[in-house]
Structure formats: structure tokens, C-alpha cells
Design a protein around this motif. Sequence first.
Motif, mmCIF file in Angstrom:
data_model
loop_
_atom_site.group_PDB
_atom_site.id
_atom_site.type_symbol
_atom_site.label_atom_id
_atom_site.label_comp_id
_atom_site.label_asym_id
_atom_site.label_seq_id
_atom_site.Cartn_x
_atom_site.Cartn_y
_atom_site.Cartn_z
ATOM 1 N N THR A 194 0.835 -1.196 0.000
ATOM 2 C CA THR A 194 0.000 0.000 0.000
ATOM 3 C C THR A 194 0.876 1.254 0.000
ATOM 4 N N ALA A 195 0.620 2.127 -0.970
ATOM 5 C CA ALA A 195 1.382 3.375 -1.095
ATOM 6 C C ALA A 195 1.022 4.322 0.045
ATOM 7 N N ILE A 196 2.034 4.866 0.737
ATOM 8 C CA ILE A 196 1.759 5.827 1.814
ATOM 9 C C ILE A 196 1.816 7.266 1.304
ATOM 10 N N THR A 197 2.255 7.436 0.070
ATOM 11 C CA THR A 197 2.209 8.722 -0.624
ATOM 12 C C THR A 197 1.897 8.429 -2.089
ATOM 13 N N GLU A 198 1.532 9.447 -2.843
ATOM 14 C CA GLU A 198 1.316 9.255 -4.280
ATOM 15 C C GLU A 198 2.628 8.844 -4.935
ATOM 16 N N LEU A 199 2.561 7.831 -5.793
ATOM 17 C CA LEU A 199 3.742 7.321 -6.488
ATOM 18 C C LEU A 199 3.620 7.643 -7.967
ATOM 19 N N LEU A 200 4.683 8.181 -8.541
ATOM 20 C CA LEU A 200 4.674 8.597 -9.941
ATOM 21 C C LEU A 200 5.524 7.672 -10.792
ATOM 22 N N PRO A 201 5.135 7.479 -12.063
ATOM 23 C CA PRO A 201 5.913 6.623 -12.961
ATOM 24 C C PRO A 201 7.378 7.062 -13.009
ATOM 25 N N GLY A 202 8.274 6.077 -12.993
ATOM 26 C CA GLY A 202 9.701 6.357 -13.053
ATOM 27 C C GLY A 202 10.364 6.521 -11.700
ATOM 28 N N GLU A 203 9.567 6.702 -10.646
ATOM 29 C CA GLU A 203 10.138 6.825 -9.304
ATOM 30 C C GLU A 203 10.502 5.453 -8.757
ATOM 31 N N SER A 204 11.403 5.477 -7.804
ATOM 32 C CA SER A 204 11.762 4.283 -7.065
ATOM 33 C C SER A 204 11.016 4.372 -5.736
ATOM 34 N N VAL A 205 10.380 3.280 -5.319
ATOM 35 C CA VAL A 205 9.625 3.280 -4.068
ATOM 36 C C VAL A 205 10.239 2.260 -3.119
ATOM 37 N N LYS A 206 10.387 2.649 -1.854
ATOM 38 C CA LYS A 206 10.902 1.754 -0.818
ATOM 39 C C LYS A 206 9.750 0.910 -0.293
ATOM 40 N N ILE A 207 9.949 -0.398 -0.290
ATOM 41 C CA ILE A 207 8.947 -1.325 0.232
ATOM 42 C C ILE A 207 9.374 -1.697 1.642
ATOM 43 N N ARG A 208 8.502 -1.406 2.583
ATOM 44 C CA ARG A 208 8.786 -1.648 3.995
ATOM 45 C C ARG A 208 7.747 -2.594 4.571
ATOM 46 N N GLY A 209 8.086 -3.180 5.689
ATOM 47 C CA GLY A 209 7.113 -4.024 6.373
ATOM 48 C C GLY A 209 7.734 -5.248 6.972
ATOM 49 N N VAL A 210 7.479 -6.392 6.364
ATOM 50 C CA VAL A 210 7.815 -7.657 7.006
ATOM 51 C C VAL A 210 9.234 -8.143 6.822
ATOM 52 N N ARG A 211 9.933 -7.631 5.882
ATOM 53 C CA ARG A 211 11.313 -8.090 5.673
ATOM 54 C C ARG A 211 12.212 -6.891 5.429
ATOM 55 N N LYS A 212 13.456 -7.157 5.111
ATOM 56 C CA LYS A 212 14.397 -6.078 4.868
ATOM 57 C C LYS A 212 13.866 -5.162 3.760
ATOM 58 N N GLU A 213 13.982 -3.869 3.989
ATOM 59 C CA GLU A 213 13.520 -2.873 3.018
ATOM 60 C C GLU A 213 14.171 -3.094 1.655
ATOM 61 N N TYR A 214 13.387 -2.954 0.606
ATOM 62 C CA TYR A 214 13.917 -3.049 -0.754
ATOM 63 C C TYR A 214 13.185 -2.040 -1.625
ATOM 64 N N GLU A 215 13.637 -1.860 -2.849
ATOM 65 C CA GLU A 215 13.021 -0.880 -3.753
ATOM 66 C C GLU A 215 12.534 -1.541 -5.023
ATOM 67 N N ILE A 216 11.448 -0.980 -5.572
ATOM 68 C CA ILE A 216 10.973 -1.365 -6.898
ATOM 69 C C ILE A 216 10.698 -0.088 -7.681
ATOM 70 N N GLN A 217 10.616 -0.220 -8.971
ATOM 71 C CA GLN A 217 10.344 0.894 -9.878
ATOM 72 C C GLN A 217 8.836 1.050 -10.063
ATOM 73 N N VAL A 218 8.352 2.283 -9.953
ATOM 74 C CA VAL A 218 6.941 2.586 -10.187
ATOM 75 C C VAL A 218 6.738 2.737 -11.692
ATOM 76 N N MET A 219 5.743 2.028 -12.222
ATOM 77 C CA MET A 219 5.508 2.030 -13.662
ATOM 78 C C MET A 219 4.333 2.901 -14.090
ATOM 79 N N GLU A 220 3.429 3.203 -13.163
ATOM 80 C CA GLU A 220 2.290 4.073 -13.473
ATOM 81 C C GLU A 220 1.833 4.752 -12.192
ATOM 82 N N LEU A 221 1.025 5.786 -12.323
ATOM 83 C CA LEU A 221 0.533 6.544 -11.173
ATOM 84 C C LEU A 221 -0.185 5.625 -10.188
ATOM 85 N N ILE A 222 0.204 5.740 -8.918
ATOM 86 C CA ILE A 222 -0.442 4.987 -7.841
ATOM 87 C C ILE A 222 -0.856 6.009 -6.774
#
Length: 107
Positions: free
Chosen positions: A17-45
Motif C-alpha cells: 500500500t502506497a503511503i504517498t502518491e507514487l509517480l511513474p519512473g520513481e523508485s519506491v521503498k517497500i517496507r514491512g515484514v522483511r528487509k527494506e527493498y526498492e521497486i520501480q513505479v511504472m504508473e501513477l499509484i
Amino acid sequence: MTEKAAIQIRDEDQVATAITELLPGESVKIRGVRKEYEIQVMELIPTGHKIALRDIAHNEEILKYGEVIGAATTAIPAGHHVHMHNCFGLKARRFSGPSKPGESQDA
């Protein structure tokens, strides 16, 4: 600048679940149950909406909270928005209505 992040509830979840608006081309940090990692945002979320953490196949069940919340009505690539345009929600249909995409209530 607001940090771009999304929360993954359970390790087996395919969405976060996005905690802020995510824009295409941005890198988003995924947090929660395991070690933080990043994925690329492909479209507006929009804030509060779900992002696919991995490719999700057409008709594959979608997990959030470690539970099935729906099924993909089309293939959903990683980094894309997961919402009613590509996901048949099952949570609200547990006790009434069709239980699978394309299934009639009369079945």
C-alpha cells in the motif's frame, strides 16, 4: 521532499500500500515484514492504493494481509497499480455474489 514508500503487510503478499502518491519512473521503498527493498513505479499509484510487487498472472489470486483479496482480471506487471480496473475483489463477496471473475450469481 516526501519519501516514496509503500507498506507490505505479510511476506507472501504480492501488493503493498502506497503511503504517498507514487509517480511513474520513481523508485519506491517497500517496507514491512522483511528487509527494506526498492521497486520501480511504472504508473501513477494514488495514496492508499496498491502497487504490484511482482508480476501477477491473469486470474491469479492476489494476496494482501496474507489473505486472498481478489483475482487479477488481466496480467499485472510489477510496479503497476492494482485496483478495480485489473482486479476482481473477493473480500466483500465472501458470503454473497460471484466468487470468481466471470462467474454468475445463478451458478
